[in-house]
Design a protein around this motif. Structure first.
Motif, PDB file in Angstrom:
ATOM      1  N   CYS A  74     104.192  19.712 -59.455  1.00 33.18           N
ATOM      2  CA  CYS A  74     103.495  19.950 -58.192  1.00 33.18           C
ATOM      3  C   CYS A  74     104.504  20.220 -57.080  1.00 33.18           C
ATOM      4  O   CYS A  74     105.514  19.502 -56.962  1.00 33.18           O
ATOM      5  CB  CYS A  74     102.638  18.737 -57.808  1.00 33.18           C
ATOM      6  SG  CYS A  74     101.274  18.404 -58.947  1.00 33.18           S
ATOM      7  N   GLU A 123     100.317  23.146 -54.629  1.00 37.85           N
ATOM      8  CA  GLU A 123     100.046  23.848 -55.888  1.00 37.85           C
ATOM      9  C   GLU A 123     100.607  23.033 -57.045  1.00 37.85           C
ATOM     10  O   GLU A 123     101.736  22.550 -56.995  1.00 37.85           O
ATOM     11  CB  GLU A 123     100.687  25.232 -55.874  1.00 37.85           C
ATOM     12  CG  GLU A 123     100.151  26.167 -54.791  1.00 37.85           C
ATOM     13  CD  GLU A 123      98.815  26.772 -55.189  1.00 37.85           C
ATOM     14  OE1 GLU A 123      98.466  26.708 -56.387  1.00 37.85           O
ATOM     15  OE2 GLU A 123      98.125  27.313 -54.302  1.00 37.85           O
ATOM     16  N   CYS A 124      99.782  22.916 -58.110  1.00 38.61           N
ATOM     17  CA  CYS A 124     100.215  22.182 -59.297  1.00 38.61           C
ATOM     18  C   CYS A 124      99.984  23.033 -60.538  1.00 38.61           C
ATOM     19  O   CYS A 124      99.061  23.854 -60.585  1.00 38.61           O
ATOM     20  CB  CYS A 124      99.439  20.876 -59.447  1.00 38.61           C
ATOM     21  SG  CYS A 124      99.808  19.626 -58.200  1.00 38.61           S
ATOM     22  N   ASN A 160      94.985  23.937 -56.890  1.00 38.16           N
ATOM     23  CA  ASN A 160      95.245  23.207 -55.653  1.00 38.16           C
ATOM     24  C   ASN A 160      93.975  22.448 -55.284  1.00 38.16           C
ATOM     25  O   ASN A 160      93.085  22.273 -56.115  1.00 38.16           O
ATOM     26  CB  ASN A 160      95.692  24.167 -54.541  1.00 38.16           C
ATOM     27  CG  ASN A 160      94.712  25.326 -54.382  1.00 38.16           C
ATOM     28  OD1 ASN A 160      93.499  25.139 -54.445  1.00 38.16           O
ATOM     29  ND2 ASN A 160      95.246  26.524 -54.180  1.00 38.16           N
TER      30      ASN A 160
END
Length: 318
Positions: free
Chosen positions: A14, A19-20, A54
């Motif tokens: 992440c 964002e991951c 996200n």
């Protein structure tokens, strides 16, 4: 439903932007499950899932998963299968959407009194909000093909499916027993053609699922044998409707056959028939059903034989 879930080498990354992304090689095992009249044993789903998203949108995907089911059972029969699930994408945003393709790697079907040879299935499915839709092909030995298109509403639990049996031509090299056999009856079809269509709908009710719809089967010029009976050029258009566990003809249906030989040949036979059958035969469906034959006429021994009416009652075996 009891399930066991295991995962190894889980990755999750992440960033500061929220964002991951990650990956999850996993196995899901379900020893037994039941959904209405459908049940399963020893189901496993294995493969690598990928994740990215996200706070607004999350997406799961997989290039390929494998689903194995030791036994899928219903009152109509059972099956053992292994399916490849390809191109899986699941997106969770304001609505949930998904898509995937299914292809059988191994499939065996066990139906009462019928042996199905080399069955296979391939299909594509999508989920958009509350509607599941799919289309594909069911095949037997790669030649007998049934195309289907289905949809199911996850809220109302109602759905429909259309089926089309593509025209199939029988011959000495491609008889009926190339595709299905009847172990309890020595029979085959070696000439003629068959094609058909059906459109079924289902919806939940207080007593269970209600399945209904019409079907049409075009039998053209069929020739073959059943035990000691030989027949040549049998033709009819079978029309019926399935509802509440019964298969019924809409009225009298015409049929013709050029020759029937049971030791004494009969030629130019024509008649009309109708039926009301319990499918499957069970106490819940009441009487097993009847088949009625009207106005049968045939040429035999230089004359004509006529039978005004004959009723076969499956319960009385008469």
């Amino acid at each position: 439903v009891e399930a066991a879930f295991s995962a190894t080498d889980v990755l999750l990354d992440c960033g500061f932007s929220g964002e991951c992304r990650g990956s999850l090689p996993a196995v899901l095992a379900v020893p037994n499950w039941q959904a209405g009249g459908l049940g399963g044993e020893n189901a496993t789903l294995a493969g690598e899932l990928r994740f990215e998203g996200n706070s607004d949108v999350q997406q799961f995907s997989a290039t390929e998963l494998e689903l194995q089911l030791a036994r899928l059972s219903h009152e109509l029969g059972s099956a053992e299968l292994a399916l490849a699930i390809e191109g899986l994408t699941v997106t969770a945003a304001q609505d949930l959407t998904a898509s995937l393709s299914l292809t059988s790697r191994r499939l065996s079907v066990d139906l009462p009194g019928i042996e199905v040879i080399n069955p296979a299935v391939s299909s594509s499915w999508s989920l958009d909000a509350n509607r599941l839709s799919g289309s594909g092909t069911l095949s037997i030995d790669r030649e007998l093909r049934v195309e289907f298109a289905a949809s199911h509403d996850l809220v109302s639990q109602a759905g429909q499916v259309s089926l089309e049996l593509e025209p199939l031509q029988f011959s000495d090299a491609r008889p009926l027993t190339r595709y299905v056999t009847l172990p309890d009856l020595e029979a085959d079809i070696v000439a003629g053609s068959v094609a058909g269509t059906s459109s079924l709908t289902w919806q939940p009710s207080a007593s269970g699922w209600q399945l209904s719809g019409p079907l049409s089967l075009e039998l053209d010029g069929l020739s073959g044998f059943a035990a000691d009976l030989l027949f040549v050029d049998f033709t009819t258009r079978l029309e019926a409707r399935y509802q509440d566990g019964r298969l019924q003809s809409p009225g009298s249906l015409p049929a013709t056959v050029a020759t029937v030989d049971v030791g004494l040949p009969m030629n130019r036979i024509d008649w009309e028939y109708g039926f009301d059958l319990g499918i499957p035969v069970s106490a819940a469906n009441g009487s097993p059903g009847t088949v009625t034959i009207n106005g049968l006429r045939t040429a035999m021994l230089g004359g004509t034989v006529e039978i005004p009416e004959f009723v076969y009652d499956r319960a009385a075996q008469t």
